[in-house]
Scaffold this motif. Structure first.
Motif, mmCIF file in Angstrom:
data_model
loop_
_atom_site.group_PDB
_atom_site.id
_atom_site.type_symbol
_atom_site.label_atom_id
_atom_site.label_comp_id
_atom_site.label_asym_id
_atom_site.label_seq_id
_atom_site.Cartn_x
_atom_site.Cartn_y
_atom_site.Cartn_z
ATOM 1 N N ARG A 3 0.602 -0.845 0.200
ATOM 2 C CA ARG A 3 -0.059 -0.427 -0.392
ATOM 3 C C ARG A 3 0.894 1.057 0.000
ATOM 4 N NH1 ARG A 3 -2.881 2.742 4.132
ATOM 5 N NH2 ARG A 3 -5.526 3.444 3.904
ATOM 6 N N ARG A 6 3.088 6.139 3.271
ATOM 7 C CA ARG A 6 3.882 5.859 4.218
ATOM 8 C C ARG A 6 4.103 7.671 4.718
ATOM 9 N NH1 ARG A 6 5.137 6.797 -0.685
ATOM 10 N NH2 ARG A 6 7.483 8.151 -1.064
ATOM 11 N N ASP A 277 -5.925 5.304 9.290
ATOM 12 C CA ASP A 277 -4.434 5.602 9.004
ATOM 13 C C ASP A 277 -4.449 6.859 10.480
ATOM 14 O OD1 ASP A 277 -3.911 3.952 6.918
ATOM 15 O OD2 ASP A 277 -5.108 5.249 5.557
ATOM 16 N N ASP A 305 -9.905 4.210 4.979
ATOM 17 C CA ASP A 305 -8.895 3.796 3.635
ATOM 18 C C ASP A 305 -8.739 4.417 2.843
ATOM 19 O OD1 ASP A 305 -8.781 0.610 5.465
ATOM 20 O OD2 ASP A 305 -10.947 0.533 4.257
ATOM 21 N N PRO A 352 -0.532 2.825 13.880
ATOM 22 C CA PRO A 352 0.769 1.911 13.425
ATOM 23 C C PRO A 352 0.811 1.598 11.786
ATOM 24 C CG PRO A 352 -0.173 2.011 16.074
ATOM 25 C CD PRO A 352 -1.033 3.405 15.017
ATOM 26 N N ARG A 353 -0.498 1.535 11.450
ATOM 27 C CA ARG A 353 -0.306 0.832 10.258
ATOM 28 C C ARG A 353 1.051 1.312 9.014
ATOM 29 N NH1 ARG A 353 -5.966 -0.068 7.204
ATOM 30 N NH2 ARG A 353 -6.786 2.050 7.166
#
Length: 366
Positions: A3, A6, A277, A305, A352-353
């Motif tokens: 994905r 970042r 996120d 998402d 954290p993801r």
């Protein structure tokens, strides 16, 4: 393929911001605040990047301090809220931590404890914020008790916190600062009261120690603009890509509840990022993002998402186009205003993801 979302963490920018904080207060030592996982940036990585510069760090809890020690951080670490249970004094001593005392139960726990060597204590003065600490008369009495307990404590400091150093109206700040100065002069105490805004624009509050926090991460803590000549560099750039593009006729709803409708035939880009996120679900229509370096606007409610943006004016944008949600080229503070919040909450809210990807120049030490 992973994905694309970042969080890119520029450790050279972090070091730039720390050097700026230190340069504004050359007579003070600047303690880097790395609580809340360094405001969402990764405490161990950020403390490691500052280890050659910062003489001490500050955190909110024993757990955060343990994480730094286990990550190889050797500098003194101040517990800004002190201990939460008396047995934590064993860890304070074992790890060589500094502690704030803001309540009588903490004071009594320390005086009942038998350390092998005296512990460094920072006594909290309630100078007017009325959150933690002792009012002036009570503070002076507790200071004397600690000063006399030479087998328990050493290196006493006065610490306090300003509620409004960020505001253009300095009335409340001046009242608090007057309280701090009165107590400091009575006791001859070394002080630590300058947070990020006071570090930036209130030199009268600079003390033996300052404790810059949010400014280290590139967010402007002031109500207005930074003073001319001062530049903070964004440390976190939250970056993703378009994963789909929809072409819709005028009047079509976009997203949950159809809050936003296309005003004309429109191209809508779908971004891999959402409140799952940590992107704020309260982002309003019009919240800015950068798509291939061009400003675009969020359209419709943020999903868990994904979120959607109007890319009608960027004809070259397509699946795979780069999206900057905040960071380089788009200040987190501007995005926060569209979410009716502050940059602190966006940065600390990245979950954290979202992978943190760190970069620094190999010649940036020292």
């Amino acid at each position: 393929m992973a994905r694309p979302l970042r969080a890119e963490i520029d450790l050279d920018a972090l070091r730039h911001n720390y050097r700026l904080a230190a340069s504004l207060a050359p007579g003070s030592r600047s303690m880097a605040v790395v609580k809340a996982d360094a405001y969402g940036h990764g405490a161990v990585a950020c403390a490691g990047a500052l280890a050659a510069l910062a003489p001490a760090f500050a955190v909110a809890s024993i757990e955060e301090a343990v994480t730094l020690r286990e990550g190889g951080i050797d500098q003194p670490i101040l517990l800004l809220e002190g201990i939460f249970e008396a047995h934590e004094l064993e860890t304070v001593e074992a790890l060589g931590l500094w502690q704030v005392i803001h309540s009588d139960w903490q004071l009594e726990a320390l005086l009942a404890y038998e350390p092998r060597q005296p512990l460094t204590v920072w006594l909290k003065l309630d100078s007017g914020m009325h959150r933690l600490g002792f009012p002036p008369a009570a503070f002076i009495a507790r200071w004397e008790r600690l000063r006399q307990a030479r087998d328990k404590t050493c290196d006493l400091h006065l610490i306090s916190h300003f509620a409004s150093a960020d505001l253009d109206d300095a009335t409340a700040f001046n009242a608090q600062h007057e309280v701090v100065e009165h107590v400091r002069q009575q006791l001859g105490a070394p002080i630590c009261v300058a947070n990020s805004p006071a570090t930036l624009v209130k030199p009268q509050a600079h003390g033996a120690w300052n404790r810059p926090g949010i400014m280290l991460y590139g967010s402007n803590p002031l109500e207005g603009d930074l003073p001319a000549g001062l530049t903070l560099q964004p440390v976190m750039t939250l970056r993703s890509r378009l994963i789909a593009v929809q072409t819709l006729d005028a009047g079509q709803p976009v997203g949950y509840g159809g809050r936003w409708r296309t005003p004309r035939r429109s191209r809508i880009g779908v971004v891999a990022a959402g409140y799952g996120d940590g992107y704020d679900r309260h982002a309003m229509d019009g919240t800015p993002v950068l798509v291939d370096g061009q400003r675009c606007a969020i359209t419709g409610r943020v999903s868990m998402d994904m979120l959607t943006v109007d890319i009608s004016h960027v004809p070259e944008a397509d699946v795979g186009s780069e999206v900057v949600l905040w960071g380089k080229g788009l200040a987190v503070d501007e995005v926060a205003r569209h979410c009716d919040t502050i940059g602190y909450t966006l940065l600390t809210g990245v979950l954290p993801r979202v992978p943190r990807v760190y970069s620094r120049s190999p010649k940036s030490d020292g």
